[in-house]
Design an enzyme around this catalytic site. Structure first.
Site, PDB file in Angstrom:
ATOM      1  N   PHE A  75      28.558  44.354  31.976  1.00 56.82           N
ATOM      2  CA  PHE A  75      28.167  42.996  31.611  1.00 56.82           C
ATOM      3  C   PHE A  75      26.681  42.891  31.952  1.00 56.82           C
ATOM      4  O   PHE A  75      26.251  43.329  33.027  1.00 56.82           O
ATOM      5  CB  PHE A  75      28.989  41.966  32.387  1.00 56.82           C
ATOM      6  CG  PHE A  75      28.660  40.558  32.016  1.00 56.82           C
ATOM      7  CD1 PHE A  75      29.045  40.054  30.786  1.00 56.82           C
ATOM      8  CD2 PHE A  75      27.923  39.749  32.862  1.00 56.82           C
ATOM      9  CE1 PHE A  75      28.720  38.765  30.416  1.00 56.82           C
ATOM     10  CE2 PHE A  75      27.593  38.449  32.497  1.00 56.82           C
ATOM     11  CZ  PHE A  75      27.991  37.956  31.273  1.00 56.82           C
ATOM     12  N   ASP A 104      32.078  45.828  40.515  1.00 57.60           N
ATOM     13  CA  ASP A 104      32.108  44.464  39.975  1.00 57.60           C
ATOM     14  C   ASP A 104      33.539  44.192  39.525  1.00 57.60           C
ATOM     15  O   ASP A 104      34.030  44.824  38.577  1.00 57.60           O
ATOM     16  CB  ASP A 104      31.123  44.347  38.799  1.00 57.60           C
ATOM     17  CG  ASP A 104      31.123  42.951  38.193  1.00 57.60           C
ATOM     18  OD1 ASP A 104      32.172  42.270  38.241  1.00 57.60           O
ATOM     19  OD2 ASP A 104      30.086  42.536  37.645  1.00 57.60           O
ATOM     20  N   TYR A 108      36.187  32.243  38.751  1.00 59.31           N
ATOM     21  CA  TYR A 108      36.535  31.223  37.740  1.00 59.31           C
ATOM     22  C   TYR A 108      37.278  31.792  36.546  1.00 59.31           C
ATOM     23  O   TYR A 108      37.553  31.075  35.603  1.00 59.31           O
ATOM     24  CB  TYR A 108      35.304  30.430  37.285  1.00 59.31           C
ATOM     25  CG  TYR A 108      34.104  31.225  36.818  1.00 59.31           C
ATOM     26  CD1 TYR A 108      34.067  31.776  35.553  1.00 59.31           C
ATOM     27  CD2 TYR A 108      33.000  31.371  37.635  1.00 59.31           C
ATOM     28  CE1 TYR A 108      32.958  32.487  35.116  1.00 59.31           C
ATOM     29  CE2 TYR A 108      31.878  32.074  37.216  1.00 59.31           C
ATOM     30  CZ  TYR A 108      31.864  32.635  35.951  1.00 59.31           C
ATOM     31  OH  TYR A 108      30.771  33.330  35.530  1.00 59.31           O
ATOM     32  N   LYS A 109      37.625  33.070  36.607  1.00 62.63           N
ATOM     33  CA  LYS A 109      38.425  33.655  35.532  1.00 62.63           C
ATOM     34  C   LYS A 109      39.888  33.674  35.980  1.00 62.63           C
ATOM     35  O   LYS A 109      40.543  32.631  35.964  1.00 62.63           O
ATOM     36  CB  LYS A 109      37.888  35.061  35.228  1.00 62.63           C
ATOM     37  CG  LYS A 109      36.416  35.072  34.792  1.00 62.63           C
ATOM     38  CD  LYS A 109      35.924  36.503  34.574  1.00 62.63           C
ATOM     39  CE  LYS A 109      34.422  36.560  34.361  1.00 62.63           C
ATOM     40  NZ  LYS A 109      33.987  35.887  33.126  1.00 62.63           N
ATOM     41  N   ARG A 113      38.218  38.473  21.546  1.00 64.20           N
ATOM     42  CA  ARG A 113      38.791  38.729  22.876  1.00 64.20           C
ATOM     43  C   ARG A 113      39.955  37.791  23.146  1.00 64.20           C
ATOM     44  O   ARG A 113      39.853  36.582  22.928  1.00 64.20           O
ATOM     45  CB  ARG A 113      37.749  38.469  23.981  1.00 64.20           C
ATOM     46  CG  ARG A 113      36.619  39.436  24.061  1.00 64.20           C
ATOM     47  CD  ARG A 113      35.959  39.419  25.450  1.00 64.20           C
ATOM     48  NE  ARG A 113      35.810  38.102  26.043  1.00 64.20           N
ATOM     49  CZ  ARG A 113      35.338  37.895  27.272  1.00 64.20           C
ATOM     50  NH1 ARG A 113      34.983  38.922  28.039  1.00 64.20           N
ATOM     51  NH2 ARG A 113      35.218  36.672  27.741  1.00 64.20           N
TER      52      ARG A 113
END
Lengths: 431, 431
Positions: free
Chosen positions: B139, B208, B233-234, B382
């Site tokens: 990312f 990560d 927050y995922k 996604r």
């Protein structure tokens, strides 16, 4: 009104109390107090640490959480304006610190923003300047971060009291980091004069506005400040740990080279390219995904400033601290406390700090009797005056209760200060 | 149950739908869905970007804002446990990523934590190692921050795909930064194997975990990971922009030398001494005053994990993505989409990514028809599967609606992708 009101020499409670009532009656900002959740039984003089809650914030946050997060979910990044909140809220704060739109961005803690500002300033100053001058009286985090910035950029760290910065800067100086208002004493430093001296040496001036933003006019653009950082949970009432702001002067924006180039500061974040290309403008100061709940509480809290000129806030702030000092002098026996806050208006922020033997015991008792200030070890009682919600009656009551407490806490009493590392109610996060 | 359930060869909607019902009926985690605010009219497959709202969070936050901030104000730093929230919440997350208590701390964004971890790792590795190896498929923010860390520490940046990291590391390598799950393809990388290879080269491994924390077992302690960062927050449903976490292995804690030494990581923050002395343990990863509102929303959100083993979550995740891929294969005409997510369980995270012509138009229409995924430019659809609240019926419906949309969006239709820099609902902050 009595003669005492005219002469200002009142020495008895009733008279200072009646003057307080008269001053409150004349106060153009008095109605703003109703915008805050305050308990009339408590005099809250710790808004320089954590600003009081604006009454409308809970309803706004209920909507943010329940509808924007709970119902719209991912769509809120666009439809609820989450994505652009950092720069939009920066523009809300900008007029309070004398900045044009597009120069402030909100996000991350003050410490992280000090790091961005200092490394950014070192890079703007160029390779041949090898010193970072840091305010020797600074709130500690600025000094710790400055040392880290110096270490990572290979610069030398030089400590100088704000009054000595003009002499400390020279051809080797890349940047000077100074606090606008001293967190401990409440002393207001000469932002225009120090900035000019730093510029005369060819260096950049970075200001920490934690204790001035929302308390007095700053004039960032007018005084040519290079970069600045500030806190939003003190006089801006943004809520506990609300994100800080970063200011980059327009002339530096194109050259600002952040040491924290996250995807939020990329020119095209959703392209998700491996190569970094910095966005234009204030957005360049962003890093990662912003903490939306804290940020939108801050945005809502800023509504209380609608139509409130910062000059009026400053005028009331000085009147409040003048009056408090007068009440302290009137009520408190000589020698029990000493003000470490300058008398001159040009050198005073929006707090009064009194050094006092047994400060810990005194503040504990003050809080127990409904006057909330805080303690800075070892001996400073801090009283912050937020003009949006503190009244002259509050100032008079605080001084009166202080005198009562001091009468009950013997001057030679020895009290135990909490062990190192302990948190206690008297010395909370503040800066 | 029909034979189709037994043979798994169903090719008609009714049969896959009935299998979905059967799978949901057997699902041990199915009841957890009721803990979340979800609309039965929507299939939410974007929890890998922003987790859904746990139903009890609004009431908790109302109390935090109205009582803890509004009434207790400054006292909440102590009385409401605000001050210790970063490490307390770290300990709540720790079992989900296989860490013992005292090794995680929550605060700041993922990007800022990547910076702390990388510079910290470089310092732990010692002066004679001059390379930072970074996941070439990362990312983007990790790559940008790694480049900044390399620049500030005078190291060379080397990009290597996760599968090549074992070959890329050597005696010059200080640290390798790798994503556990690829944000774009959903590929799960071999954390134990890559960590071992990095260690064999005498370097440190920084992981990560943004797309694995809360989705699958990580085993940080068991696999000897050196440092790690992750998003809350995922799959952890902490709310938009909730603070990230930093993990430092116990053996490195005493030597961890943060590039962001703020006052919150000082051994005695309230002494406010000009000299920095790092705290012990996870607290050393803190920087400035934590954003309390975002942090306490996260803390409340973690309640949904009480008694939920991460192994059960992983089992359901694989069953969901298996079933979704089967439904896609059954419903979608051959050649219209291609999965870029590995089939092998050992290589799959908790999302399915499908490459697709006209992906932008397709995702826009999917969302319009109640199936919320997102887009990664230029051509990846996604779909994130959060086992706590996504059902097998959701997976079946998503595949069915995708087939319908593809039937209505001609394969050769050309649609306009939003201009560079524009935010749009299809490609929101996620990582």
């Amino acid at each position: 009104m009595s003669d005492d009101l005219m002469t200002g020499t009142a020495r008895i409670p009733g008279t200072l109390a009646s003057r307080a009532a008269a001053l409150d009656a004349q106060d153009q900002l008095a109605a703003l107090r109703e915008l805050f959740a305050l308990d009339d039984g408590v005099v809250y003089l710790d808004g320089n640490s954590l600003g009081a809650l604006p009454r409308h914030v809970p309803a706004r946050m209920a909507d943010v959480i329940t509808r924007e997060w709970g119902e719209l979910r991912i769509r809120s990044w666009d439809e609820s304006g989450w994505w652009t909140a950092p720069e939009r809220i920066g523009d809300r704060i900008a007029p309070l610190v004398g900045a044009a739109p597009g120069r402030l961005v909100v996000g991350d803690s003050t410490s992280v923003n000090v790091f961005k500002a200092l490394v950014g300033a070192v890079r703007l100053a160029g390779e041949d300047r090898d010193e970072i001058v840091v305010d020797a009286t600074t709130f500690p985090t600025d000094g710790y971060i400055a040392a880290s910035a110096a270490r990572l950029t290979g610069k030398r760290l030089v400590a100088a009291a704000p009054g000595e910065v003009a002499d400390a800067v020279g051809p080797r100086t890349a940047v000077a980091l100074v606090n606008h208002v001293d967190y401990r004493t409440g002393r207001l430093h000469d932002l225009p004069g120090i900035t000019a001296a730093v510029h005369a040496a060819g260096a950049l001036a970075v200001w920490d506005l934690c204790h001035s933003a929302g308390a007095l006019p700053v004039g960032l653009d007018a005084h040519g400040v290079d970069l600045a950082v500030g806190c939003t949970y003190k006089y801006l009432n943004g809520g506990p740990g609300a994100p800080a702001f970063l200011y980059v002067a327009e002339r530096h924006q194109a050259g600002f080279d952040s040491p924290l180039p996250g995807w939020n500061s990329h020119a095209d974040p959703f392209a998700m390219t491996p190569g970094y290309a910095a966005a234009e403008g204030a957005v360049r100061g962003r890093v990662g995904t912003p903490d939306i709940l804290s940020m939108l509480a801050l945005e809502a809290a800023l509504d209380v400033w609608d139509g409130v000129p910062i000059e009026a806030v400053r005028a009331k702030s000085l009147a409040l601290t003048d009056f408090f000092l007068e009440c302290v002098e009137a009520y408190v026996p000589a020698g029990r406390v000493t003000s470490v806050t300058p008398e001159a208006h040009a050198e005073r922020g929006s707090q009064v700090s009194l050094s006092c033997a047994d400060a810990h015991a005194v503040m504990k008792e003050l809080i127990a009797r409904g006057v909330v200030g805080d303690l800075r070890r070892p001996d400073v009682l801090r009283f912050g005056f937020t003009p949006l919600y503190v009244s002259f009656a509050d100032a008079e009551r605080a001084a009166r209760v202080l005198a009562d407490v001091l009468a009950d806490v013997p001057a030679d009493m020895v009290t135990e200060v909490p062990a190192d590392g302990a948190t206690d109610v008297l010395s909370e996060p503040a800066g």
